[in-house]
Design a protein around this motif. Structure first.
Motif, short mmCIF file in Angstrom:
data_model
loop_
_atom_site.label_atom_id
_atom_site.label_comp_id
_atom_site.label_asym_id
_atom_site.label_seq_id
_atom_site.Cartn_x
_atom_site.Cartn_y
_atom_site.Cartn_z
N THR A 375 0.84 -1.19 0.00
CA THR A 375 0.00 0.00 0.00
C THR A 375 0.89 1.24 0.00
OG1 THR A 375 -0.06 0.04 2.40
CG2 THR A 375 -1.79 -1.23 1.27
N ALA A 377 1.10 3.40 2.41
CA ALA A 377 1.73 3.50 3.73
C ALA A 377 2.88 2.51 3.87
CB ALA A 377 0.68 3.27 4.81
N ARG A 381 6.96 3.41 4.26
CA ARG A 381 7.83 2.94 5.36
C ARG A 381 9.09 2.28 4.80
NH1 ARG A 381 2.75 1.66 7.74
NH2 ARG A 381 2.85 -0.47 6.93
N THR A 396 -2.85 10.65 -0.83
CA THR A 396 -3.05 10.42 0.61
C THR A 396 -4.51 10.07 0.82
OG1 THR A 396 -1.29 12.00 1.14
CG2 THR A 396 -2.84 11.45 2.90
N ASN A 399 -5.68 7.62 7.06
CA ASN A 399 -4.91 8.09 8.21
C ASN A 399 -3.50 7.51 8.22
OD1 ASN A 399 -4.24 6.81 11.19
ND2 ASN A 399 -4.61 9.02 11.25
N GLU A 400 -3.37 6.23 7.87
CA GLU A 400 -2.07 5.57 7.90
C GLU A 400 -1.10 6.24 6.92
OE1 GLU A 400 -0.28 0.99 7.81
OE2 GLU A 400 -2.20 1.44 6.87
N THR A 401 -1.58 6.53 5.72
CA THR A 401 -0.73 7.18 4.72
C THR A 401 -0.39 8.60 5.14
OG1 THR A 401 -1.83 5.86 3.01
CG2 THR A 401 -0.50 7.72 2.27
N GLU A 403 -0.17 9.85 8.18
CA GLU A 403 0.83 9.82 9.27
C GLU A 403 2.21 9.49 8.74
OE1 GLU A 403 -0.62 7.14 12.23
OE2 GLU A 403 -1.77 8.71 13.26
N ALA A 404 2.27 8.56 7.76
CA ALA A 404 3.57 8.18 7.18
C ALA A 404 4.19 9.35 6.41
CB ALA A 404 3.41 6.96 6.27
N CYS A 405 3.34 10.09 5.69
CA CYS A 405 3.83 11.29 4.96
C CYS A 405 4.39 12.32 5.92
CB CYS A 405 2.70 11.91 4.14
SG CYS A 405 2.26 11.02 2.64
N SER A 417 2.51 15.09 -2.25
CA SER A 417 1.38 14.17 -2.33
C SER A 417 0.15 14.91 -2.84
CB SER A 417 1.09 13.54 -0.97
OG SER A 417 0.12 12.50 -1.10
#
Length: 573
Positions: A375, A377, A381, A396, A399-401, A403-405, A417
């Motif tokens: 994915t 995210a 990572r 984006t 939420n996971e993506t 936060e990773a950005c 993004s």
């Protein structure tokens, strides 16, 4: 029709009953019940009304060349209303249409052309086919294949295509094969060739209860083209499925695939989407022609200050840049142009995309695959262990993506993004809704931007005009130009149509932008309550401008028309 023995009294009564239940005209009921053809209905109506019937067979449905008919009735009006001009005689314009009893349509034709109208009657299918050939100035590839198809099975040879050793469909080479089995192959080739020639981005082929529809999306607008016969529809779908390596026996589930076309020394990637509908499968092919796209920040539509602000953010050592806009608004092209500008051997640039639309040298591009766990995210990572300097995250979405950005931007990387929001500044509350802390976002965010695509007026035929008072008032209020030009001498341009733009009036598209560099004042509003109107007011005070103001600059420069710009932008309140 009864006198001509096309129908009998029993079929007429059934059609009248159907008409009472469904509404519409008796002729439409006869066609829907398959008791008569469109041609038979049109011929009977012509005899009843004493109006000439026009068709290709009787040589009447054949517009005269050299009389400027295409300027009398623009292509869009002709196509939208299924009318086509035939000839001018004694200051009267002969016009073929489907319903000569429609007084409103006759009045509109008179207003558009500025001439008296002599009506001829024809069928919609024949009129649309003539529009395709007349306004393009020549018989289309598709029409030539369809016309040849009438003689198929007579033993003549025909063209089929060559697939190269690396699996590309080569449209520049043909082989001779059995005509009976090659019709669907020839039609697929002709459709794709014509689409490429007309700068089409998407090909739509779908089946309805009584007909097949073929449409090309050109510069963001769908235009109808001559469609193949219903009996060839399934064979065409199967042909495309074979090219895209899809399951030809599966007709109940959506399928996605792709193949590459080799045409005139260009490799054009074709993305295929097939979706089941109540009348059969619908096919959409997206043509990704890298040769038609310029990844140059000086040519995509930036105003001078907007380009400076965007490149200032893109050359920062770390931080987050967000570009917003609807699907198909050119976000990927803009970001690729920016990356193409900043790339160098000293910078490690990596991208996560879904899908990778354009392959760029010097940049590591990764296609996400959610079905196997890759994915946005998860890929992001992994990227952090690849020593990147610049990271592009295609979208984006969660939420996971998000936060990773943010984490990547905070740990010394420049992250670009996209988001789907109506305006640039709405991206900020959207991220906060994804549980991103406002103070972290304020300290990390470098720039937010939004974009839309406007159609570019054809430089060979655009027409200058004095704008209406309403347009002048809107321009003065929304353009944010300081100082304003002399409003009494204001000149805008509108579309007309000529052979060079295939009588569309437009040729290509450019982006309009709103670009907001995140100043200290905006950061304070973000931390306080992220109120969009307050952020917008703060940004405008610093000299930035919104989409509508950018659009008015393009209108003033004669790049696009006020009509087209207003249709794709909204007034901020």
């Amino acid at each position: 029709m009864i006198q001509a023995k096309w129908i009998d009294e029993d079929k007429l009564q059934k059609a009248l009953k159907f008409q009472q239940q469904q509404g519409g005209l008796i002729g439409e009921a006869l066609v829907k019940l398959r008791y008569a053809t469109e041609e038979q209905v049109a011929q009977a109506l012509a005899k009843q009304l004493g109006i000439p019937y026009a068709s290709k067979e009787n040589q009447i449905l054949n517009p005269e060349k050299g009389q400027g008919l295409e300027k009398m009735i623009p292509e869009k009006f002709a196509r939208d209303n299924a009318v086509v001009p035939l000839f001018i005689e004694n200051n009267t314009l002969a016009t073929a249409l489907t319903d000569p009893t429609n007084i409103i349509m006759l009045d509109n034709l008179k207003l558009v052309s500025g001439m008296e109208i002599t009506p001829f009657i024809s069928t919609k299918a024949q009129i649309l086919k003539v529009i395709d050939s007349f306004y393009s100035g020549q018989t289309s590839l598709i029409d030539r294949v369809l016309d040849k198809g009438a003689g198929e099975g007579q033993g003549e040879s025909s063209e089929t295509d060559v697939v190269t050793s690396d699996g590309k469909l080569d449209l520049d080479k043909v082989i001779i094969g059995d005509s009976k089995g090659a019709q669907s192959i020839k039609l697929v080739n002709a459709i794709i060739k014509q689409a490429i020639g007309e700068r089409c981005s998407d090909i739509h082929l779908e089946k309805y209860d009584e007909k097949v529809a073929l449409r090309f999306r050109i510069d963001g607008t769908l235009y109808e083209r001559s469609a193949p016969q219903s009996e060839l529809f399934d064979a065409i779908i199967s042909r495309v499925k074979i090219l895209a390596k899809l399951d030809i026996s599966e007709r109940r589930l959506p399928q996605d695939g792709s193949f590459t076309i080799k045409f005139q020394n260009r490799n054009i990637e074709t993305r295929v989407s097939i979706c089941p509908t109540v009348f059969g499968e619908k096919l959409v092919m997206r043509l990704l022609d890298k040769g038609n796209v310029e990844f140059n920040v000086d040519k995509i539509g930036f105003e001078v200050r907007q380009k400076e602000d965007f490149l200032k953010a893109a050359t920062a050592p770390h931080g987050l840049i967000l570009l917003t806009g609807p699907t198909g608004s050119g976000k990927t092209t803009t970001l690729n142009a920016v990356l193409n500008t900043i790339k160098s051997p000293e910078i490690n640039i990596m991208t996560l995309e879904d899908p990778v639309e354009v392959k760029m040298e010097g940049i590591s591009q990764v296609q996400i695959r959610p079905q196997i766990g890759l994915t946005f995210a998860a890929g992001l990572r992994s990227f952090l262990r690849q020593d990147p300097d610049v990271i592009l995250v295609g979208e984006t979405r969660d939420n996971e993506t998000a936060e990773a950005c943010l984490k990547a931007a905070m740990t010394g990387h420049l992250v670009l993004s996209t988001l789907h929001t109506n305006s640039a500044l709405e991206a900020i509350p959207r991220l906060i809704d994804m549980d991103i802390e406002a103070y972290l976002l304020a300290s990390t965010l470098l720039l937010v931007a939004a974009q839309r695509l406007v159609r570019v007026l054809c430089p060979d035929c655009k027409v200058p005009y004095r704008p209406s008072q309403e347009e002048i008032d809107m321009f003065a209020r929304e353009s944010r130009l300081d100082p304003l030009p002399d409003l009494t001498r204001l000149t805008f341009y509108k579309a007309r149509g000529c052979p060079k733009c295939v009588n569309m009036g437009y040729k290509g598209r450019k982006a309009i932008y709103e670009v907001f560099f995140i100043t200290e004042e905006i950061k304070r509003v973000v931390v306080k309550d992220a109120d969009v109107p307050k952020m917008r007011e703060t940004a405008l005070k610093s000299g930035a401008w919104d989409l509508r103001a950018s659009g008015w600059r393009k209108v003033l420069a004669g790049v696009t028309s006020a009509e087209d710009m207003l249709s794709i932008t909204m007034t901020e309140r």
